[in-house]
Structures are given as C-alpha cells and as structure tokens.
Design a protein around this motif. Structure first.
Motif, mmCIF file in Angstrom:
data_model
loop_
_atom_site.group_PDB
_atom_site.id
_atom_site.type_symbol
_atom_site.label_atom_id
_atom_site.label_comp_id
_atom_site.label_asym_id
_atom_site.label_seq_id
_atom_site.Cartn_x
_atom_site.Cartn_y
_atom_site.Cartn_z
ATOM 1 N N THR A 17 9.365 -23.938 -65.292
ATOM 2 C CA THR A 17 10.470 -24.893 -65.273
ATOM 3 C C THR A 17 10.099 -26.128 -64.468
ATOM 4 O O THR A 17 10.378 -27.270 -64.875
ATOM 5 C CB THR A 17 11.734 -24.235 -64.682
ATOM 6 O OG1 THR A 17 12.087 -23.085 -65.476
ATOM 7 C CG2 THR A 17 12.909 -25.195 -64.674
ATOM 8 N N LEU A 20 7.742 -28.310 -66.543
ATOM 9 C CA LEU A 20 8.410 -29.009 -67.631
ATOM 10 C C LEU A 20 9.201 -30.215 -67.121
ATOM 11 O O LEU A 20 9.107 -31.318 -67.674
ATOM 12 C CB LEU A 20 9.327 -28.048 -68.386
ATOM 13 C CG LEU A 20 10.095 -28.634 -69.579
ATOM 14 C CD1 LEU A 20 9.142 -29.263 -70.588
ATOM 15 C CD2 LEU A 20 10.940 -27.552 -70.248
ATOM 16 N N PHE A 21 9.976 -30.012 -66.057
ATOM 17 C CA PHE A 21 10.773 -31.117 -65.533
ATOM 18 C C PHE A 21 9.891 -32.223 -64.963
ATOM 19 O O PHE A 21 10.207 -33.406 -65.080
ATOM 20 C CB PHE A 21 11.756 -30.613 -64.478
ATOM 21 C CG PHE A 21 13.028 -30.056 -65.055
ATOM 22 C CD1 PHE A 21 14.118 -30.879 -65.295
ATOM 23 C CD2 PHE A 21 13.143 -28.709 -65.376
ATOM 24 C CE1 PHE A 21 15.290 -30.386 -65.824
ATOM 25 C CE2 PHE A 21 14.309 -28.194 -65.917
ATOM 26 C CZ PHE A 21 15.392 -29.033 -66.145
ATOM 27 N N LYS A 24 8.633 -34.278 -67.701
ATOM 28 C CA LYS A 24 9.708 -35.068 -68.287
ATOM 29 C C LYS A 24 10.168 -36.206 -67.371
ATOM 30 O O LYS A 24 11.121 -36.915 -67.681
ATOM 31 C CB LYS A 24 10.901 -34.175 -68.625
ATOM 32 C CG LYS A 24 10.620 -33.138 -69.716
ATOM 33 C CD LYS A 24 10.340 -33.780 -71.060
ATOM 34 C CE LYS A 24 10.163 -32.722 -72.150
ATOM 35 N NZ LYS A 24 9.922 -33.327 -73.483
ATOM 36 N N LEU A 228 12.339 -23.993 -71.316
ATOM 37 C CA LEU A 228 12.822 -24.967 -72.296
ATOM 38 C C LEU A 228 14.337 -24.910 -72.433
ATOM 39 O O LEU A 228 15.003 -25.949 -72.529
ATOM 40 C CB LEU A 228 12.163 -24.713 -73.649
ATOM 41 C CG LEU A 228 12.525 -25.698 -74.777
ATOM 42 C CD1 LEU A 228 12.170 -27.128 -74.376
ATOM 43 C CD2 LEU A 228 11.818 -25.312 -76.072
ATOM 44 N N TYR A 231 15.822 -26.587 -69.462
ATOM 45 C CA TYR A 231 15.713 -28.044 -69.601
ATOM 46 C C TYR A 231 16.773 -28.591 -70.553
ATOM 47 O O TYR A 231 17.444 -29.597 -70.252
ATOM 48 C CB TYR A 231 14.315 -28.417 -70.095
ATOM 49 C CG TYR A 231 14.164 -29.892 -70.376
ATOM 50 C CD1 TYR A 231 14.090 -30.820 -69.338
ATOM 51 C CD2 TYR A 231 14.147 -30.372 -71.692
ATOM 52 C CE1 TYR A 231 13.983 -32.185 -69.592
ATOM 53 C CE2 TYR A 231 14.033 -31.728 -71.951
ATOM 54 C CZ TYR A 231 13.956 -32.628 -70.897
ATOM 55 O OH TYR A 231 13.869 -33.970 -71.154
ATOM 56 N N LYS A 232 16.933 -27.932 -71.703
ATOM 57 C CA LYS A 232 17.929 -28.391 -72.677
ATOM 58 C C LYS A 232 19.347 -28.307 -72.099
ATOM 59 O O LYS A 232 20.190 -29.159 -72.387
ATOM 60 C CB LYS A 232 17.822 -27.561 -73.960
ATOM 61 C CG LYS A 232 16.577 -27.879 -74.774
ATOM 62 C CD LYS A 232 16.529 -27.083 -76.067
ATOM 63 C CE LYS A 232 15.328 -27.477 -76.914
ATOM 64 N NZ LYS A 232 15.259 -26.706 -78.182
#
Length: 281
Positions: A17, A20-21, A24, A228, A231-232
């Motif tokens: 996590t 991913l962040f 982004k 994911l 995140y969504k």
C-alpha cells in the motif's frame, strides 16, 4: 500533495500500500516497529517513522515527527495487526491482552492522534484494515477473530461519530492473502498433557492449505490486490464503508447468514478436520 499515514508498512499489505500511494504521488509516512525492513520504501520517497502501536511513548514520538513534516494528515490507514493463534484454554491473560493491544487498542490510540487535526480541517479519511475474520470465528483463532469483531464495531461507531465533521471511515475486509501474516502469527507453546495437540496440528495444516494458492478452493489474494482496493477507496468521492475483497470474504459470511449456528459450527469443524479429534481427546 496529500499526506497519508500507513501503520504496519514493513511487509505484506502495508508495504504494498505504501509503494502504491508513493508511486501515485502521495506524501507517505510509512510506519512500523522495524524501520530497517522499510528501506526499499525510502527509495520511493516514503518518510520512514518508527512506530509501535502498543507503546504510548512510541506513538507520541512518531506523531511529533509526522506533524513536524506536515500540518495536515489527509488519510490514515490502520493496517498494523497480527494473529494470536491458539485454543482459548491454553492462552494466557498476557497473550490475550497483547492480541487486543495490537489489533484494537493500538489502532484506537493511533486514530486519536489524527482526529483533532482532521476535525479542524473539516475532512479526512480513516481506513481500517480488518478481515473476513470479523464475520465468523474458527476454533484455534478465537482471540484473533474476537479482535476483528471488535474492530468492526469500533469502525461503525467511529464512522457515525465523525460523519458530522466531514471525516469518512471505511473498513477493508480481505479474505486469505499470501503474506507472512501466518508465519508471523503467534502460537503458544504446547504444555505437557495439552488436550488440543491434535487439533493444533490439524489447524496449522489447514492454514497452510487455505493460504496455498495451489490448494485453496477460493483463490488467494496478493497483497497488491488489497493495496489496490485500499487506493481505490481512498480516491473515491464516496468511499464504500465496507469493502470485502476476495471470494472467501464474500461467500463465507453469506453462507453463515443462511444457516443456523450449529450447522455453521459443524461445517467449520469438519472443514478443519476436527470432528474426530474432538471426540477422542
């Protein structure tokens, strides 16, 4: 740039996590007891913070560092947790307390650190990483399941309390995930004459089977799959309050609602191969 705090970011769901962040474009505060295990996250731009959710001094020190780097925390992801396996009779008071210190009380302490600032800002998002284990219980892990049930209730109450302040709260409920979660799970050492010996053996075999992608009937999630979904949820204008991830997280609670407790118990006991063991102990 939005700021996000992630607890338990040294491995598994928490680490994926954080990755991913960071990719982004978020300002990520990756926290865990083992900072060295997060070295790869630093290369992605994450700010590493040592944080033990069971230690008040550690929490205060960590948030002092965080608020020296940012005045606003937009998102808190409460991911830190562990499984205290073991049959209830063989668990000590300290072992039971530690299960709740990490999975429940530590999470509450961390959450309390962001609430004044989020209320002042008039917005914020808190994402608690729970488990399908908050919907049903299996023998051999009742303490862990109880902590996840508690997290369900706490999350519901928090969501209701904070709605008027513009703060949103979501609960992530993954099924089986291929991480080191089970390997890191605490299991009390058997005592002489322990009547749960065979049950323990069958339970451990079951865990290895359920979390083996080649053997599981429901399919095993990857940490990236859960990351994911988190995140969504985080970027959604209207985050879903409960996000069940994976077939098992959706199927087992559905079945439980359709049948009696006794029928469900029998199904679980048979699934774990404990029916004959119980009769012979």
């Amino acid at each position: 740039m939005k700021s996000i705090i992630i607890t338990g970011a040294s491995s598994g769901i928490g680490k994926e996590t954080a990755k991913l962040f960071a990719l982004k474009g978020f300002k990520v505060f990756a926290t865990a007891r083992n900072v060295q295990a997060m070295a790869d996250l630093k290369e992605l731009g994450c700010i590493l913070i040592k944080l033990d959710v069971t230690d008040d001094e550690s929490i205060q020190k960590a948030f002092k560092q965080i608020y020296e780097s940012t005045s606003v925390v937009d998102i808190l992801i409460n991911n830190a947790g562990f499984s205290q396996n073991g049959f209830l009779e063989e668990l000590s008071r300290d072992q039971l307390l530690h299960q709740f210190e990490v999975n429940v009380f530590g999470l509450i302490r961390v959450t309390q650190q962001v609430l004044p600032q989020m209320r002042s800002s008039g917005y914020g998002l808190i994402i608690n990483v729970g488990s399908m284990g908050g919907d049903f219980t299996t023998p051999g892990a009742s303490a862990y399941h109880a902590s996840k049930y508690a997290l369900e209730s706490f999350t519901d109450g928090l969501r209701q309390e904070l709605k008027g302040f513009g703060i949103k709260v979501s609960l992530i409920k993954p099924g089986g995930v291929a991480t080191n979660f089970i390997n890191n799970a605490a299991f009390p050492l058997p005592v002489k004459g322990n009547p749960y010996g065979l049950m323990r053996e069958n339970y451990q075999k079951m865990l290895l089977t359920v979390l083996d992608p080649s053997k599981s009937s429901f399919g095993i999630l990857k940490p990236e799959d859960v990351a994911l979904k988190i995140y969504k949820t985080a970027i959604s204008k209207k985050p879903v309050t409960r996000v069940r991830i994976g077939a098992s997280a959706k199927f087992i609670p559905f079945v439980k609602r359709l049948i009696s407790d006794n029928t469900f118990d029998a199904m679980i006991i048979k699934q774990l191969g404990l029916n004959n063991v119980i009769k012979t102990n």
